[in-house]
Design a protein around this motif. Structure first.
Motif, short mmCIF file in Angstrom:
data_model
loop_
_atom_site.label_atom_id
_atom_site.label_comp_id
_atom_site.label_asym_id
_atom_site.label_seq_id
_atom_site.Cartn_x
_atom_site.Cartn_y
_atom_site.Cartn_z
N VAL A 75 5.57 -14.24 12.31
CA VAL A 75 6.63 -14.47 13.29
C VAL A 75 7.86 -13.66 12.90
N PRO A 76 8.31 -12.72 13.75
CA PRO A 76 9.50 -11.93 13.40
C PRO A 76 10.74 -12.83 13.33
N ILE A 77 11.56 -12.61 12.29
CA ILE A 77 12.73 -13.48 12.11
C ILE A 77 14.04 -12.71 12.00
N VAL A 78 14.01 -11.45 11.59
CA VAL A 78 15.27 -10.71 11.42
C VAL A 78 15.00 -9.21 11.44
N ARG A 79 15.96 -8.46 11.96
CA ARG A 79 15.90 -7.01 11.95
C ARG A 79 16.77 -6.48 10.80
N GLN A 80 16.36 -5.35 10.25
CA GLN A 80 17.15 -4.72 9.21
C GLN A 80 17.20 -3.22 9.46
N LYS A 81 18.42 -2.66 9.41
CA LYS A 81 18.61 -1.22 9.59
C LYS A 81 18.93 -0.55 8.27
N LEU A 82 18.72 0.76 8.24
CA LEU A 82 19.16 1.54 7.09
C LEU A 82 20.58 2.02 7.33
N VAL A 83 21.37 2.04 6.27
CA VAL A 83 22.74 2.54 6.36
C VAL A 83 22.99 3.49 5.19
N LEU A 99 11.40 -4.89 10.98
CA LEU A 99 11.41 -6.34 11.16
C LEU A 99 10.86 -7.02 9.92
N PHE A 100 11.42 -8.17 9.59
CA PHE A 100 10.84 -9.03 8.57
C PHE A 100 10.26 -10.27 9.26
N TYR A 101 9.29 -10.89 8.59
CA TYR A 101 8.50 -11.93 9.24
C TYR A 101 8.41 -13.19 8.38
N MET A 102 8.18 -14.30 9.07
CA MET A 102 7.77 -15.54 8.43
C MET A 102 6.26 -15.62 8.58
N ALA A 103 5.55 -15.71 7.48
CA ALA A 103 4.09 -15.72 7.50
C ALA A 103 3.55 -17.07 7.06
N THR A 104 2.58 -17.59 7.82
CA THR A 104 1.92 -18.85 7.48
C THR A 104 0.44 -18.74 7.79
N ALA A 144 15.79 -17.56 14.72
CA ALA A 144 15.51 -16.18 14.30
C ALA A 144 16.61 -15.23 14.77
N ASP A 145 17.04 -14.35 13.89
CA ASP A 145 18.15 -13.43 14.17
C ASP A 145 17.59 -12.10 14.64
N LEU A 146 17.25 -12.04 15.94
CA LEU A 146 16.63 -10.82 16.49
C LEU A 146 17.49 -10.25 17.61
#
Length: 295
Positions: A161-169, A267-272, A293-295
């Motif tokens: 389940v996608p929970i957050v996006r992360q960008k490169l800076v 994207l980072f995920y919650m895995a179960t 979730a912060d999407l």
């Protein structure tokens, strides 16, 4: 062996009197006598001997009492924990990528606990190799309840389940010539020495591909495995770096600059594990993370 008979035995062992024990247990004295006799017959030894109007434990009874009390204590503790779990309480075992450990996962946990102040809920954080494949294997081995990690393809047993996006800076030390920019194209960083991820790191491969799109590669000052360590070297003036955006950067003496071209995010995920029984407390937490979730 009857569990009630064991509890009767413990009560009688402490009171040393059949009538008093029967009253405490809310049973008749003949019923208590029958239970102890049945227990002694099954064990093949005498547990009590007469001591005037009372009874006393035999040597075998003394040894048995110690073991029975320990076993009943463990059983009662386990029953209590299961009852708590069924009531939406209990323990949740999680594992997480390091980049999610500074703010993302702690914020989910704090919000969840704050929303249920009356519940006794414990989170247990397992140490991580930082490799998603190991985390997924830990889920399959039932070592973890939930993993916060990257997406893995061809894992039909796992629910991602996608929970957050992360960008490169881009980060540069204070006083650097690029400090005046709010956004920048990656090609404009090529002339400056950079601190990069070590070879073999997933992000090193990604960033190398981005540089290839720019038609060049910057001089390498240092290489490290961890993004926090890279940020530390940048803050000390050893170079500039392309790293994932993370809350820690706001508290360091560096300037964070957005990258316009080529842009990248993950994207980072919650895995179960799919199709297994999950206690209510775990289902509640999974639902909370999905809703926030912060999407």
């Amino acid at each position: 062996m009857n569990l009630y008979h064991l509890r009767y035995f413990v009560t009688l062992a402490h009171l040393e009197h059949y009538t008093k024990a029967a009253e405490i247990l809310a049973i008749t004295q003949p019923s208590l006598s029958h239970a102890i006799a049945s227990l002694e017959k099954e064990l093949g030894v005498k547990l009590f001997e007469k001591d005037g109007r009372n009874v006393a434990l035999t040597k075998c009874g003394q040894a048995f009492l110690k073991d029975v009390e320990q076993a009943l204590s463990m059983l009662d503790s386990s029953v209590s924990k299961l009852q708590m779990t069924g009531n939406g309480e209990g323990r949740i075992d999680i594992v997480e990528l390091r980049t999610l450990s500074s703010a993302v996962v702690p914020n989910y946990i704090k919000g969840f606990l704050d929303s249920r102040p009356e519940k006794k809920i414990d989170f247990y954080f397992h140490s991580s190799t930082g490799v998603t494949t190991d985390m997924i294997q830990g889920l399959k081995d039932r070592k973890y309840d939930i993993a916060f990690c990257s997406l893995m393809e061809n894992e039909p047993l796992i629910d991602f389940v996608p929970i957050v996006r992360q960008k490169l800076v881009l980060i540069v030390p204070n006083g650097h010539p690029l400090e005046r920019y709010q956004t920048i194209e990656l090609k404009d960083t090529l002339e400056y020495p950079q601190i990069v991820f070590s070879k073999g790191c997933e992000l090193r491969q990604i960033i190398d591909q981005l540089f290839m799109k720019c038609g060049g590669y910057p001089p390498i000052a240092y290489s490290m495995e961890e993004d926090q360590g890279i940020a530390g070297l940048v803050s000390a003036g050893f170079g500039i770096a392309i790293i994932p955006d993370m809350p820690l950067l706001e508290y360091m003496p560096v300037k964070k600059i957005g990258i316009t071209t080529p842009s990248w995010e993950r994207l980072f995920y919650m895995a179960t594990l799919k199709d297994i029984y999950q206690p209510p407390v775990i289902l509640d937490f999974i639902k909370y993370v999905k809703e926030h979730a912060d999407l």
